[in-house]
Design a protein around this motif. Structure first.
Motif, PDB file in Angstrom:
ATOM      1  N   HIS A 107     -67.431  -3.184   5.335  1.00  0.00           N
ATOM      2  CA  HIS A 107     -66.058  -3.670   5.202  1.00  0.00           C
ATOM      3  C   HIS A 107     -66.058  -4.534   3.947  1.00  0.00           C
ATOM      4  CE1 HIS A 107     -68.125  -6.889   7.322  1.00  0.00           C
ATOM      5  NE2 HIS A 107     -67.080  -7.680   7.332  1.00  0.00           N
ATOM      6  N   ASP A 111     -68.925 -11.795   2.199  1.00  0.00           N
ATOM      7  CA  ASP A 111     -70.372 -11.894   2.429  1.00  0.00           C
ATOM      8  C   ASP A 111     -71.023 -10.521   2.509  1.00  0.00           C
ATOM      9  OD1 ASP A 111     -68.716 -11.891   4.759  1.00  0.00           O
ATOM     10  OD2 ASP A 111     -70.460 -12.283   6.015  1.00  0.00           O
ATOM     11  N   HIS A 112     -70.229  -9.468   2.315  1.00  0.00           N
ATOM     12  CA  HIS A 112     -70.736  -8.087   2.314  1.00  0.00           C
ATOM     13  C   HIS A 112     -70.472  -7.411   0.972  1.00  0.00           C
ATOM     14  CE1 HIS A 112     -71.180  -8.126   6.777  1.00  0.00           C
ATOM     15  NE2 HIS A 112     -70.367  -9.142   6.595  1.00  0.00           N
ATOM     16  N   ASP A 211     -71.154  -6.408  11.046  1.00  0.00           N
ATOM     17  CA  ASP A 211     -70.633  -7.518  11.842  1.00  0.00           C
ATOM     18  C   ASP A 211     -70.299  -7.130  13.286  1.00  0.00           C
ATOM     19  OD1 ASP A 211     -71.038  -9.499  10.024  1.00  0.00           O
ATOM     20  OD2 ASP A 211     -69.025  -9.425   9.174  1.00  0.00           O
ATOM     21  N   HIS A 256     -76.978 -10.240   9.446  1.00  0.00           N
ATOM     22  CA  HIS A 256     -76.847 -11.686   9.241  1.00  0.00           C
ATOM     23  C   HIS A 256     -77.922 -12.516   9.940  1.00  0.00           C
ATOM     24  CE1 HIS A 256     -73.269 -11.561   6.892  1.00  0.00           C
ATOM     25  NE2 HIS A 256     -72.478 -11.126   7.847  1.00  0.00           N
TER      26      HIS A 256
HETATM   27 ZN   LIG Z   1     -70.300 -10.793   7.685  1.00  0.00          ZN
END
Ligand SMILES: [Zn+2]
Length: 279
Positions: A107, A111-112, A211, A256
């Protein structure tokens, strides 16, 4: 790691911190802090672990971490520590940025997708992987480029709009085979069009859960992030997925987790846990 006909390399783009309450949703702090201690600002430490899949003909990078475009204020807010970054881990794997053929997005949150672009010497933002075709879901792109109050802080336009401008972004409407043995599956939940990546070879299955199950502390079904826009969709998908992961021994890559890159979800006496795989 050799995986059937494929090679899987877990990469690392550093640590950052997010509010522990937001990371565990309705789970009380008295429970989650036993698994994941919080700092004096209630933040927990997370890792960023993009995954590299080499099929022989094609090198696919799944997600690319937070990248290096964050300003000082946000670097402090998120306690970004990239003393070991994606550049280091690619170098350790013997790879240069221009050897990546495909960059696949679970997505488009920062943070990706932060590492999808970088600033050049003149200050313009460009695709970071010069030869790569970038792949994202059509509807995720629509959501990312039309943010609202609830998701605006996560969708930073500089991470993906320059890809479209440069003509290197391919939008895919549905679940798709990205390379032999590498296919996407929409989960929804975290974002409406969040997807995971199933990697299948030699009768085995590995999954990059992004996630959906961000850390090993999120294996239990109700441990769902408050960040998720549609938590009941996360729950529905997770119920089936975790059952399958246990029964079929999927090798799970936890994007993560601060310490564990990959492992198997096991169940003993009704309790679920992760058996880590060292490499
Ligand atoms: Zn994330």
């Amino acid at each position: 790691m050799t995986f059937g006909d494929l090679e899987l390399i877990s990469l690392f783009d550093g640590f950052f911190r997010l509010d522990g309450g937001a990371m565990f949703g309705v789970v009380p702090k008295t429970l989650w802090e036993k698994r994941t201690p919080a700092d004096d600002r209630n933040r927990i430490t997370l890792g960023m672990r993009p995954l590299l899949v080499r099929t022989g003909a094609t090198t696919v990078l799944i997600d690319a971490g937070i990248g290096d475009k964050m300003d000082a204020k946000n670097t402090a807010i998120y306690a970004i520590d990239r003393s070991r970054s994606l550049d280091h881990s690619l170098a350790d794997a013997g790879l240069a940025a221009d050897q990546i053929d495909v960059v696949l997005a679970s997505h488009l949150h920062f943070d990706h997708a932060g590492g999808f672009t970088s600033r050049d010497a003149a200050g313009s933002i460009r695709p970071r992987f010069a030869r790569a075709r970038y792949v994202a879901r059509t509807a995720e792109w629509e959501d990312a480029t039309h943010p609202h109050e609830r998701n605006r802080a996560s969708y930073l336009q500089e991470n993906f709009v320059p890809l479209m401008t440069a003509g290197v972004l391919e939008l895919v409407p549905d679940d798709a085979v990205i390379a032999p043995g590498v296919r996407t599956v929409r989960t929804g939940g975290h974002t409406m069009h969040h997807q995971i990546v199933m990697i299948e070879s030699g009768g085995r299955t590995a999954v990059f859960t992004a996630d959906l199950i961000p850390t090993t502390a999120h294996v239990d079904e109700p441990w769902i992030m408050a960040y998720d826009l549609y938590p009941m969709d996360t729950l529905a998908f997770k119920r089936t997925f975790v059952r399958d992961a246990i029964d079929r021994e999927y090798l799970i890559f936890f994007e993560h987790d601060p310490a564990i890159a990959a492992g198997f979800i096991r169940e003993k006496n009704g309790r679920k846990y992760v058996e880590p795989v060292s490499r």
